[in-house]
Design a protein around this motif. Structure first.
Motif, PDB file in Angstrom:
ATOM      1  N   TYR A   1       0.839  -1.154   0.027  1.00 22.86           N
ATOM      2  CA  TYR A   1       0.048  -0.135   0.086  1.00 22.86           C
ATOM      3  C   TYR A   1       0.968   1.275   0.002  1.00 22.86           C
ATOM      4  CZ  TYR A   1      -3.586  -3.414   1.154  1.00 22.86           C
ATOM      5  OH  TYR A   1      -4.437  -4.447   0.918  1.00 22.86           O
ATOM      6  N   GLY A   2       0.433   2.451   0.135  1.00 26.04           N
ATOM      7  CA  GLY A   2       0.866   3.590  -0.132  1.00 26.04           C
ATOM      8  C   GLY A   2       2.048   3.988   0.611  1.00 26.04           C
ATOM      9  N   SER A   3       2.206   3.575   1.945  1.00 21.38           N
ATOM     10  CA  SER A   3       3.628   3.670   2.584  1.00 21.38           C
ATOM     11  C   SER A   3       4.545   2.744   2.314  1.00 21.38           C
ATOM     12  CB  SER A   3       3.027   3.745   4.041  1.00 21.38           C
ATOM     13  OG  SER A   3       2.776   2.564   4.479  1.00 21.38           O
ATOM     14  N   SER A   4       4.282   1.949   1.618  1.00 20.64           N
ATOM     15  CA  SER A   4       5.457   0.894   1.236  1.00 20.64           C
ATOM     16  C   SER A   4       6.175   1.601   0.022  1.00 20.64           C
ATOM     17  CB  SER A   4       4.763  -0.538   0.402  1.00 20.64           C
ATOM     18  OG  SER A   4       4.298  -0.279  -0.632  1.00 20.64           O
ATOM     19  N   PHE A   5       5.811   2.752  -0.663  1.00 16.41           N
ATOM     20  CA  PHE A   5       6.416   3.367  -1.645  1.00 16.41           C
ATOM     21  C   PHE A   5       7.317   2.557  -2.812  1.00 16.41           C
ATOM     22  CE2 PHE A   5       6.932   5.773   2.573  1.00 16.41           C
ATOM     23  CZ  PHE A   5       6.192   7.049   1.984  1.00 16.41           C
ATOM     24  N   ALA A   6       6.300   1.759  -3.205  1.00 12.13           N
ATOM     25  CA  ALA A   6       6.762   0.866  -4.214  1.00 12.13           C
ATOM     26  C   ALA A   6       7.765  -0.118  -4.228  1.00 12.13           C
ATOM     27  CB  ALA A   6       6.876   1.838  -5.487  1.00 12.13           C
ATOM     28  N   GLY A   7       8.100  -0.313  -2.868  1.00 11.02           N
ATOM     29  CA  GLY A   7       9.132  -1.306  -2.406  1.00 11.02           C
ATOM     30  C   GLY A   7      10.306  -0.791  -1.704  1.00 11.02           C
ATOM     31  N   VAL A   8      10.391   0.784  -1.745  1.00 13.52           N
ATOM     32  CA  VAL A   8      11.481   1.492  -0.977  1.00 13.52           C
ATOM     33  C   VAL A   8      11.397   1.092   0.623  1.00 13.52           C
ATOM     34  CG1 VAL A   8      12.487   3.569  -0.352  1.00 13.52           C
ATOM     35  CG2 VAL A   8      11.465   3.084  -2.596  1.00 13.52           C
ATOM     36  N   THR A   9      10.232   0.844   1.111  1.00 15.78           N
ATOM     37  CA  THR A   9       9.889   0.354   2.454  1.00 15.78           C
ATOM     38  C   THR A   9      10.797  -0.939   2.950  1.00 15.78           C
ATOM     39  OG1 THR A   9       8.343   1.909   2.788  1.00 15.78           O
ATOM     40  CG2 THR A   9       8.432  -0.078   4.498  1.00 15.78           C
ATOM     41  N   ALA A  10      10.314  -1.960   2.030  1.00 14.92           N
ATOM     42  CA  ALA A  10      10.849  -3.117   1.973  1.00 14.92           C
ATOM     43  C   ALA A  10      12.288  -3.377   2.048  1.00 14.92           C
ATOM     44  CB  ALA A  10      10.125  -4.213   1.250  1.00 14.92           C
ATOM     45  N   LEU A  11      12.752  -2.498   1.128  1.00 14.28           N
ATOM     46  CA  LEU A  11      14.080  -2.534   0.693  1.00 14.28           C
ATOM     47  C   LEU A  11      15.172  -1.922   1.991  1.00 14.28           C
ATOM     48  CD1 LEU A  11      16.783  -2.233  -1.030  1.00 14.28           C
ATOM     49  CD2 LEU A  11      16.118  -0.134  -1.899  1.00 14.28           C
ATOM     50  N   LEU A  12      14.527  -1.010   2.433  1.00 14.24           N
ATOM     51  CA  LEU A  12      15.225  -0.201   3.603  1.00 14.24           C
ATOM     52  C   LEU A  12      15.197  -1.131   4.832  1.00 14.24           C
ATOM     53  CD1 LEU A  12      14.212   3.520   3.513  1.00 14.24           C
ATOM     54  CD2 LEU A  12      16.349   2.486   2.648  1.00 14.24           C
ATOM     55  N   ALA A  13      14.000  -1.961   5.092  1.00 18.55           N
ATOM     56  CA  ALA A  13      13.831  -2.830   6.177  1.00 18.55           C
ATOM     57  C   ALA A  13      14.843  -4.126   5.847  1.00 18.55           C
ATOM     58  CB  ALA A  13      12.338  -3.459   6.243  1.00 18.55           C
ATOM     59  N   MET A  14      14.951  -4.412   4.782  1.00 12.54           N
ATOM     60  CA  MET A  14      15.649  -5.788   4.423  1.00 12.54           C
ATOM     61  C   MET A  14      17.246  -5.328   4.670  1.00 12.54           C
ATOM     62  SD  MET A  14      13.887  -7.260   1.358  1.00 12.54           S
ATOM     63  CE  MET A  14      12.543  -8.456   1.607  1.00 12.54           C
ATOM     64  N   LEU A  15      17.498  -3.902   4.270  1.00 12.66           N
ATOM     65  CA  LEU A  15      18.905  -3.530   4.516  1.00 12.66           C
ATOM     66  C   LEU A  15      19.506  -3.411   5.980  1.00 12.66           C
ATOM     67  CD1 LEU A  15      19.238  -1.037   1.540  1.00 12.66           C
ATOM     68  CD2 LEU A  15      20.662  -3.164   1.918  1.00 12.66           C
ATOM     69  N   SER A  16      18.205  -3.117   6.721  1.00 11.00           N
ATOM     70  CA  SER A  16      18.271  -2.848   8.349  1.00 11.00           C
ATOM     71  C   SER A  16      18.104  -3.972   9.222  1.00 11.00           C
ATOM     72  CB  SER A  16      17.491  -1.908   8.771  1.00 11.00           C
ATOM     73  OG  SER A  16      17.580  -0.604   8.080  1.00 11.00           O
ATOM     74  N   SER A  17      18.037  -5.179   8.371  1.00  9.71           N
ATOM     75  CA  SER A  17      17.618  -6.660   9.050  1.00  9.71           C
ATOM     76  C   SER A  17      18.700  -6.805  10.536  1.00  9.71           C
ATOM     77  CB  SER A  17      17.742  -7.662   8.218  1.00  9.71           C
ATOM     78  OG  SER A  17      17.445  -8.925   8.887  1.00  9.71           O
ATOM     79  N   CYS A  18      17.720  -7.215  11.500  1.00  5.11           N
ATOM     80  CA  CYS A  18      18.578  -7.749  12.646  1.00  5.11           C
ATOM     81  C   CYS A  18      19.192  -8.822  12.337  1.00  5.11           C
ATOM     82  CB  CYS A  18      17.860  -7.530  13.754  1.00  5.11           C
ATOM     83  SG  CYS A  18      16.181  -8.487  13.772  1.00  5.11           S
ATOM     84  N   ALA A  19      18.824  -9.658  11.360  1.00  3.14           N
ATOM     85  CA  ALA A  19      19.220 -11.246  11.196  1.00  3.14           C
ATOM     86  C   ALA A  19      20.844 -10.902  10.266  1.00  3.14           C
ATOM     87  CB  ALA A  19      18.337 -12.056  10.347  1.00  3.14           C
ATOM     88  N   SER A  20      21.817 -11.167  10.937  1.00  2.92           N
ATOM     89  CA  SER A  20      23.346 -11.046  10.501  1.00  2.92           C
ATOM     90  C   SER A  20      23.445 -11.493   9.290  1.00  2.92           C
ATOM     91  CB  SER A  20      24.302 -11.461  11.547  1.00  2.92           C
ATOM     92  OG  SER A  20      24.105 -10.980  12.641  1.00  2.92           O
TER      93      SER A  20
END
Length: 247
Positions: free
Chosen positions: A204-223
């Motif tokens: 949806y809108g706040s996912s920003f066409a994948g940018v939210t998921a991209l930043l979340a994955m780059l910030s993953s707490c799984a090493s």
């Protein structure tokens, strides 16, 4: 040309089965072939273990057919033409009808020998399936037999946990998810195998066409989770192939 083919050529020259002039002609194309509007990297398989792939968008149907023909005629291993439209697919398959179209990708020369490593491709939702399919067909071209797990996102975590044995038994896992991209961290915390995360443009809108998921994955707490670009199933498959070796 790969190392085996190069050695065979040298052996043929030594035995007299191939003349030095013919060998020079073949080697002349080895670094790359200049087609005028494209330079085909025949040396890539020798350097990296995998031949050059052809990215369809931006190319004319005629260019796609000509580049694929060059790779098939003067190279070895699988040839992939990715993200094709209808006109590109028609031109390429008319010129080389032995290709197989799947998920917007055409593959020629699938390897007969399959690799033993277990690769799992899982998605957060059904809407991520096109990216899953691009990843799976690329893995298939590289000799793997991927297992796909569709719609095992964190909003229904029991769906993923039901596949726990499959996840932890894998030699590599590709996680494909949009929305908030949390699935990559969950899978990364379950397995010690390499995990490649692909953010998708679904959400949806706040996912920003994948940018939210991209930043979340780059910030993953799984090493150690590796992240590729948005919707890049091809890149994820290529990353897995590099991690597990050329085979």
């Amino acid at each position: 040309m790969d190392e085996t083919t190069l050695r065979e050529l040298l052996d043929d020259v030594r035995s007299g089965a191939v003349s030095p002039d013919d060998a020079v002609g073949r080697l002349r194309r080895l670094p790359y072939a200049d087609l005028g509007d494209a330079r085909i990297d025949h040396h890539r398989r020798l350097r990296q273990g995998f031949p050059e792939a052809v990215y369809g968008p931006g190319k004319t149907p005629e260019q796609c057919a000509r580049i694929v023909g060059e790779l098939l005629d003067h190279g070895t291993g699988p040839v992939l033409l990715t993200r094709v439209d209808e006109a590109q697919a028609k031109a390429a398959l008319s010129a080389r009808p032995d290709g197989a179209l799947r998920a917007g990708t055409i593959v020629w020369r699938l390897p007969e020998t399959r690799r033993p490593e277990r690769v799992v491709v899982c998605s957060g939702g059904t809407a991520d399936t096109p990216v899953v399919e691009e990843c799976a067909v690329t893995l298939d071209a590289y000799g793997f037999i991927p297992t796909t797990l569709i719609d095992v996102g964190v909003a229904g975590l029991h769906r993923l946990l039901a596949q726990h044995d499959t996840i932890v038994g894998a030699d590599a896992v590709v996680v494909i998810a949009g929305m908030e991209g949390a699935l990559a961290s969950v899978v990364g915390g379950l397995t010690g195998a390499p995990v490649v995360a692909v953010p998708t443009s679904t959400g949806y809108g706040s996912s920003f066409a994948g940018v939210t998921a991209l930043l979340a994955m780059l910030s993953s707490c799984a090493s150690g989770v590796t992240v590729v670009g948005i919707d890049n199933g091809f890149g994820a498959a290529s990353a897995v192939a590099r991690m597990l070796g050329a085979g």
